[in-house]
Design a protein around this motif. Structure first.
Motif, PDB file in Angstrom:
ATOM      1  N   GLU A  77       0.826  -1.210   0.000  1.00  0.00           N
ATOM      2  CA  GLU A  77       0.000   0.000   0.000  1.00  0.00           C
ATOM      3  C   GLU A  77       0.860   1.259   0.000  1.00  0.00           C
ATOM      4  N   THR A  78       1.937   1.253   0.766  1.00  0.00           N
ATOM      5  CA  THR A  78       2.841   2.401   0.793  1.00  0.00           C
ATOM      6  C   THR A  78       3.425   2.641  -0.596  1.00  0.00           C
ATOM      7  N   ALA A  79       3.889   1.569  -1.240  1.00  0.00           N
ATOM      8  CA  ALA A  79       4.448   1.676  -2.587  1.00  0.00           C
ATOM      9  C   ALA A  79       3.400   2.169  -3.583  1.00  0.00           C
ATOM     10  N   ARG A  80       2.176   1.647  -3.465  1.00  0.00           N
ATOM     11  CA  ARG A  80       1.102   2.051  -4.372  1.00  0.00           C
ATOM     12  C   ARG A  80       0.817   3.543  -4.280  1.00  0.00           C
ATOM     13  N   ALA A  81       0.653   4.012  -3.044  1.00  0.00           N
ATOM     14  CA  ALA A  81       0.318   5.421  -2.847  1.00  0.00           C
ATOM     15  C   ALA A  81       1.425   6.336  -3.365  1.00  0.00           C
ATOM     16  N   LEU A  82       2.671   5.976  -3.118  1.00  0.00           N
ATOM     17  CA  LEU A  82       3.790   6.817  -3.540  1.00  0.00           C
ATOM     18  C   LEU A  82       3.936   6.826  -5.058  1.00  0.00           C
ATOM     19  N   ALA A  83       3.833   5.636  -5.682  1.00  0.00           N
ATOM     20  CA  ALA A  83       3.951   5.563  -7.143  1.00  0.00           C
ATOM     21  C   ALA A  83       2.788   6.268  -7.831  1.00  0.00           C
ATOM     22  N   ALA A  84       1.591   6.211  -7.223  1.00  0.00           N
ATOM     23  CA  ALA A  84       0.420   6.873  -7.794  1.00  0.00           C
ATOM     24  C   ALA A  84       0.576   8.386  -7.792  1.00  0.00           C
ATOM     25  N   HIS A  85       1.461   8.886  -6.960  1.00  0.00           N
ATOM     26  CA  HIS A  85       1.722  10.330  -6.908  1.00  0.00           C
ATOM     27  C   HIS A  85       3.039  10.701  -7.578  1.00  0.00           C
ATOM     28  N   GLY A  86       3.571   9.787  -8.388  1.00  0.00           N
ATOM     29  CA  GLY A  86       4.706  10.129  -9.233  1.00  0.00           C
ATOM     30  C   GLY A  86       6.058   9.647  -8.789  1.00  0.00           C
ATOM     31  N   ALA A  87       6.147   8.976  -7.649  1.00  0.00           N
ATOM     32  CA  ALA A  87       7.457   8.549  -7.152  1.00  0.00           C
ATOM     33  C   ALA A  87       7.954   7.312  -7.887  1.00  0.00           C
ATOM     34  N   GLN A  88       9.262   7.249  -8.059  1.00  0.00           N
ATOM     35  CA  GLN A  88       9.905   6.025  -8.513  1.00  0.00           C
ATOM     36  C   GLN A  88      10.205   5.204  -7.259  1.00  0.00           C
ATOM     37  N   VAL A  89       9.510   4.101  -7.099  1.00  0.00           N
ATOM     38  CA  VAL A  89       9.623   3.291  -5.891  1.00  0.00           C
ATOM     39  C   VAL A  89      10.495   2.065  -6.164  1.00  0.00           C
ATOM     40  N   VAL A  90      11.446   1.836  -5.268  1.00  0.00           N
ATOM     41  CA  VAL A  90      12.220   0.606  -5.273  1.00  0.00           C
ATOM     42  C   VAL A  90      11.676  -0.238  -4.125  1.00  0.00           C
ATOM     43  N   GLY A  91      11.056  -1.349  -4.460  1.00  0.00           N
ATOM     44  CA  GLY A  91      10.470  -2.218  -3.441  1.00  0.00           C
ATOM     45  C   GLY A  91      11.398  -3.379  -3.148  1.00  0.00           C
ATOM     46  N   ALA A  92      11.757  -3.549  -1.893  1.00  0.00           N
ATOM     47  CA  ALA A  92      12.636  -4.651  -1.491  1.00  0.00           C
ATOM     48  C   ALA A  92      11.799  -5.756  -0.870  1.00  0.00           C
ATOM     49  N   ALA A  93      12.091  -7.001  -1.266  1.00  0.00           N
ATOM     50  CA  ALA A  93      11.317  -8.130  -0.758  1.00  0.00           C
ATOM     51  C   ALA A  93      12.169  -9.388  -0.773  1.00  0.00           C
ATOM     52  N   ALA A 151       2.038  -9.413  -5.865  1.00  0.00           N
ATOM     53  CA  ALA A 151       1.403  -8.513  -4.900  1.00  0.00           C
ATOM     54  C   ALA A 151       1.407  -7.059  -5.349  1.00  0.00           C
ATOM     55  N   THR A 152       2.356  -6.692  -6.213  1.00  0.00           N
ATOM     56  CA  THR A 152       2.506  -5.280  -6.592  1.00  0.00           C
ATOM     57  C   THR A 152       1.952  -4.966  -7.981  1.00  0.00           C
ATOM     58  N   GLU A 153       1.144  -5.858  -8.545  1.00  0.00           N
ATOM     59  CA  GLU A 153       0.535  -5.570  -9.850  1.00  0.00           C
ATOM     60  C   GLU A 153      -0.258  -4.266  -9.807  1.00  0.00           C
ATOM     61  N   GLU A 154      -0.975  -4.035  -8.703  1.00  0.00           N
ATOM     62  CA  GLU A 154      -1.780  -2.816  -8.568  1.00  0.00           C
ATOM     63  C   GLU A 154      -0.894  -1.578  -8.430  1.00  0.00           C
ATOM     64  N   VAL A 155       0.273  -1.748  -7.852  1.00  0.00           N
ATOM     65  CA  VAL A 155       1.216  -0.623  -7.738  1.00  0.00           C
ATOM     66  C   VAL A 155       1.594  -0.131  -9.129  1.00  0.00           C
ATOM     67  N   ARG A 156       1.962  -1.066  -9.994  1.00  0.00           N
ATOM     68  CA  ARG A 156       2.339  -0.699 -11.357  1.00  0.00           C
ATOM     69  C   ARG A 156       1.139  -0.150 -12.136  1.00  0.00           C
ATOM     70  N   ALA A 157      -0.042  -0.715 -11.888  1.00  0.00           N
ATOM     71  CA  ALA A 157      -1.243  -0.277 -12.602  1.00  0.00           C
ATOM     72  C   ALA A 157      -1.619   1.159 -12.254  1.00  0.00           C
ATOM     73  N   GLN A 158      -1.381   1.550 -10.991  1.00  0.00           N
ATOM     74  CA  GLN A 158      -1.798   2.882 -10.552  1.00  0.00           C
ATOM     75  C   GLN A 158      -0.686   3.925 -10.625  1.00  0.00           C
ATOM     76  N   ALA A 159       0.513   3.520 -11.007  1.00  0.00           N
ATOM     77  CA  ALA A 159       1.613   4.484 -11.108  1.00  0.00           C
ATOM     78  C   ALA A 159       1.240   5.596 -12.090  1.00  0.00           C
ATOM     79  N   ALA A 160       1.545   6.820 -11.730  1.00  0.00           N
ATOM     80  CA  ALA A 160       1.158   7.969 -12.554  1.00  0.00           C
ATOM     81  C   ALA A 160       2.219   9.057 -12.486  1.00  0.00           C
TER      82      ALA A 160
END
Length: 320
Positions: free
Chosen positions: A37-53, A62-71
């Motif tokens: 959720e943190t990654a999703r919200a940040l990417a949706a507001h324009g951030a380049q997110v590096v997710g570590a897992a 799990a992050t398909e929605e993150v990529r879908a909502q990136a803007a």
């Protein structure tokens, strides 16, 4: 704007009108719950997110929605990180440093809770080793990528109130093991690490803070049976009733992640630097164990923070 936000505020409400285009942000634990959720919200507001897992296949799903909502130029890349293995931590840090791309924010989100007694790959008690020492090495090894204006947000918990750190016996070599005592130690360590990192780096314009996301139903509670959860909530509510405060209530995942993004990109750096935040505000110091909110004084003790730093360096065999 730093507020007014509170316990019910969501990530999207906190970030309303915020443009993070051009910002690069590292989020650990980006395969479930608050991390996604943190990654999703940040990417949706324009951030380049590096997710570590730890599990990249799980993270990709799990992050398909993150990529879908990136803007607005936002996006997501994933890197492998197992916080319970210093070899993995060092390899991840080395790759990030070699890439040479700076971070505007690091959110140390990943963690475990109330695990049975166990040890990490390096022989540390599981919760202290994963929640604190793994992040301690990672963040310090990539500190050169944090430029003036950057921040570190450590996810702690109200669980820090269960226990101070034990610098004499951090691995329960002599102390009887108790799941929530171990969790409390690790969450206190998360706050103390932020306090000392902030002290060391604020002259260079880099600040650090710790946050409590609230009680959220996520994979973090995988080791807790329904009976244990019910007992814990009952004890919290009994204390709340005697203190005249509100009963416990669950947060949604977007509400739980809100304080992380608030402290990371919305609140003034001088407001949150070296502090402990909850419900999208800086928490008051509260020593009474019957009061659920606030932060225990020992978690913000600067001498305790320095001592933990030195002990952590000794444990991982590395000076920062």
């Amino acid at each position: 704007m730093a507020g007014p936000f509170g316990a019910q505020s969501t990530t999207d409400e906190v970030l309303a009108g915020v443009d993070l285009s051009g910002k690069r942000i590292l989020v650990t634990g980006a395969s479930a719950g608050l991390g996604v959720e943190t990654a999703r919200a940040l990417a949706a507001h324009g951030a380049q997110v590096v997710g570590a897992a730890r599990d990249l296949d799980k993270a990709r799903t799990a992050t398909e929605e993150v990529r879908a909502q990136a803007a607005n130029g936002g996006g997501l890349e994933l890197v492998e990180l197992d916080l319970a293995s210093l070899a993995s931590v060092r390899a991840c840090a080395a790759a990030l440093v070699a890439a040479g791309k700076p971070f505007d924010l690091v959110i140390a989100n990943a963690g475990v809770m109330a695990t049975p007694f166990g040890k990490t790959a390096d022989g540390f008690e599981t919760q202290f080793g994963t929640n604190h020492l793994g992040h301690f090495v990672l963040v310090n090894r990539i500190a050169s990528l944090l430029q003036p204006g950057s921040r570190l947000v450590n996810l702690s918990s109200a669980g820090h109130r269960f226990s101070d750190v034990d610098l004499e016996d951090p691995n329960f070599g002599h102390t009887p093991y108790a799941e929530f005592v171990a969790y409390g130690r690790s969450k206190t360590a998360n706050v103390l690490f932020a306090v000392e990192f902030d002290r060391r780096h604020k002259a260079g314009g880099v600040r650090a803070t710790a946050v409590h996301p609230g009680g959220i139903r996520t994979e973090l509670g995988r080791y807790m049976t329904p009976e244990v959860t019910e007992q814990l909530i009952s004890s919290i509510n009994a204390a709340a009733q005697s203190a005249g405060t509100e009963a416990f209530s669950w947060k949604t995942i977007p509400q739980g992640a809100a304080t992380s993004v608030w402290a990371g990109v919305v609140a003034p750096a001088d407001l949150v630097g070296g502090r402990y935040c909850e419900d999208c505000h800086v928490a008051a110091i509260e020593a009474d164990p019957a009061v659920r909110g606030g932060v225990q004084p020992y978690a913000l003790d600067p001498e305790r923070a320095r001592a933990l730093w030195a002990k952590s360096e000794e444990m991982v065999g590395e000076r920062f």
